[in-house]
Write an enzyme that holds these catalytic residues in place. Structure first.
Site, PDB file in Angstrom:
ATOM      1  NE  ARG A  67      -2.327   0.524   3.455  1.00 46.06           N
ATOM      2  CZ  ARG A  67      -1.947   0.651   4.978  1.00 46.06           C
ATOM      3  NH1 ARG A  67      -1.263   1.567   4.806  1.00 46.06           N
ATOM      4  NH2 ARG A  67      -1.811   0.239   5.523  1.00 46.06           N
ATOM      5  CE1 TYR A 120     -16.730  10.494 -16.023  1.00 40.85           C
ATOM      6  CE2 TYR A 120     -16.109  11.349 -13.942  1.00 40.85           C
ATOM      7  CZ  TYR A 120     -16.809   9.926 -15.409  1.00 40.85           C
ATOM      8  OH  TYR A 120     -16.520   8.901 -14.932  1.00 40.85           O
ATOM      9  CG  ASP A 192     -10.598  15.351 -14.875  1.00 38.28           C
ATOM     10  OD1 ASP A 192     -10.123  15.031 -15.574  1.00 38.28           O
ATOM     11  OD2 ASP A 192     -11.363  15.270 -14.496  1.00 38.28           O
ATOM     12  CE  LYS A 217     -12.824   7.244 -17.951  1.00 38.66           C
ATOM     13  NZ  LYS A 217     -13.256   8.402 -17.666  1.00 38.66           N
TER      14      LYS A 217
END
Ligand SMILES: *Cc1c(COP(=O)(O)O)cnc(C)c1O
Length: 397
Positions: A67, A120, A192, A217
């Site tokens: 992690r 978005y 973004d 994406k």
């Protein structure tokens, strides 16, 4: 940084001997030195949760628990920082996990944020349904309009959240001017950069403080992995993000990091093809009798064309258009295409079509972020342009 793993960070910063390397050279090599043990050219998938210590606290490669850090993820994070022109990159389980970690790291209850009024859908939901109950207020403003953003700010505004081009309307925000405004008012600027990708637009060089991505994406690029990223070029911001990355734990796993890194290598060549195809389709749609309006920043009729030309290398692979015959006709077009697959998401090699009002942006219905019902969104893939044009021609009838 994790030393001794073989994945020596290659940073795209001034003063670094490799700073002058081009985009694709960085995408293919940054963070990806051949494995010193075996010579493997590709960073291995370190499928391990923990790392043996040579005596208590004796870490061999700087790693103790996956992690907190994993070599496959480090390779990706180093590469992401290099391609965005930042100093630190962080890989997350999803784009929204990256966004959430940015909010938790840098805001507190009582703070206020300006967000795009066509953000978005998932970003809007994060601000409206998660951050707002936590105590962070937001105002949705038209970020194409610097004066409107200024008017939306108040004395508690700590962050201006920018998407450009926006989803799904492909509006263009002037990153440099908004960064000037935000910094004058003591607020941070988050961009973004999912729609543009770092190949087409580098927000840190335009004054942004933080870049976030849905690597699902264009960066991943093959519709086979969900992931997110944060890139910064400031040590204090990096420290805050690093702490919350580990404390909240929404990290990218090693398999996902491997797939995403595999995608990054071809980002430059893919983006050029996405842009070539999208330019051809935008022109075709602009001349089609059934199309009322085409939203593509590469068209000289687009209101953000000049700003896009100033801050982007090319205009990207996303197009939206409005059908002359209204909502049902728009829905029908989405059902009729054969090469364009009907589906959410974007940025993959395959072309996708969707109806934002009923799909990606359904959660914004009735809000300031509601999108027109006659709108169709295209994620233009890298198939042969002639096949894509023929498909749209038959679907529009
Ligand atoms: C998809 C997307 C996100 C969210 O990313 P996930 O990986 O789906 O969590 C954020 N911003 C934009 C612009 C997106 O397209």
């Amino acid at each position: 940084m994790h030393e001794g793993t073989g994945f020596t960070p290659v940073q795209a910063v001034a003063g670094d001997g490799r700073a002058a390397q081009g985009f694709s050279t960085r995408a293919i090599h940054a963070g990806q030195e051949p494995d010193p043990l075996t010579g493997a050219v590709v960073p291995p998938i370190y499928a391990t949760s923990t790392f043996k210590q040579d005596g208590v606290g004796g870490l061999r490669g700087g790693y103790e628990y996956s992690r907190s850090g994993n070599p496959t993820r480090t390779a990706l994070e180093t590469c992401l920082a290099a391609v965005e022109g930042g100093t630190r990159g962080f890989a997350f389980a999803s784009g929204l996990a990256a966004e959430d970690t940015v909010l938790r790291s840098l805001l507190a209850p009582g703070d206020h944020v300006v967000i795009p009024n066509d953000a978005y859908g998932g970003t809007f939901r994060l601000f409206d349904k998660v951050a707002l109950p936590w105590g962070v207020r937001y105002t949705a403003a038209s970020i194409t309009d610097v004066a409107a953003v200024e008017a939306a700010m108040d004395s508690d505004t700590k962050m201006v959240w920018i998407e450009t081009p926006t989803n799904p309307l492909l509006n263009i925000a002037d990153i440099e001017r908004l960064a000037d405004l935000a910094h004058r008012r003591g607020a941070l600027v988050v961009v973004d950069n999912t729609f543009a990708s770092p190949y087409l637009q580098q927000p840190l060089s335009l004054g942004a403080d933080i870049v976030v991505h849905s690597t699902t994406k264009y960066i991943g690029g093959h519709s086979d992995v969900v992931g997110g990223a944060v890139v910064v070029d400031d040590d204090d911001l990096a420290e805050a993000i690093a702490f919350h990355h580990n404390s909240m734990g929404a990290v990218a796993g090693p398999f996902d990091a491997f797939l995403t890194l595999r995608g990054v290598k071809t980002l430059g060549v893919r983006m050029d093809r996405h842009c070539d195809n999208a330019e051809a389709i935008a022109e075709f749609l602009a001349g089609h009798a059934k199309v009322a309006e085409v939203r593509y920043p590469g068209l000289s009729t687009h209101p953000g064309h000049d700003v896009a030309g100033k801050q982007m290398k090319r205009y990207g692979g996303m197009i939206a258009f409005r059908h002359k015959d209204g909502e049902q006709a728009a829905v029908d077009v989405c059902a009729r295409t054969e090469v364009f697959t009907l589906g959410e998401s974007l940025g993959g090699v395959e072309s996708l079509i969707e109806h934002p009002g009923r799909m990606t942006h359904a959660s914004a219905a009735g809000s300031a972020l509601e999108v027109p019902g006659d709108l169709v969104r295209l994620s233009v893939g890298i198939e042969d342009a002639d096949d894509l044009l023929a498909d749209l021609r038959q679907a529009l009838g």
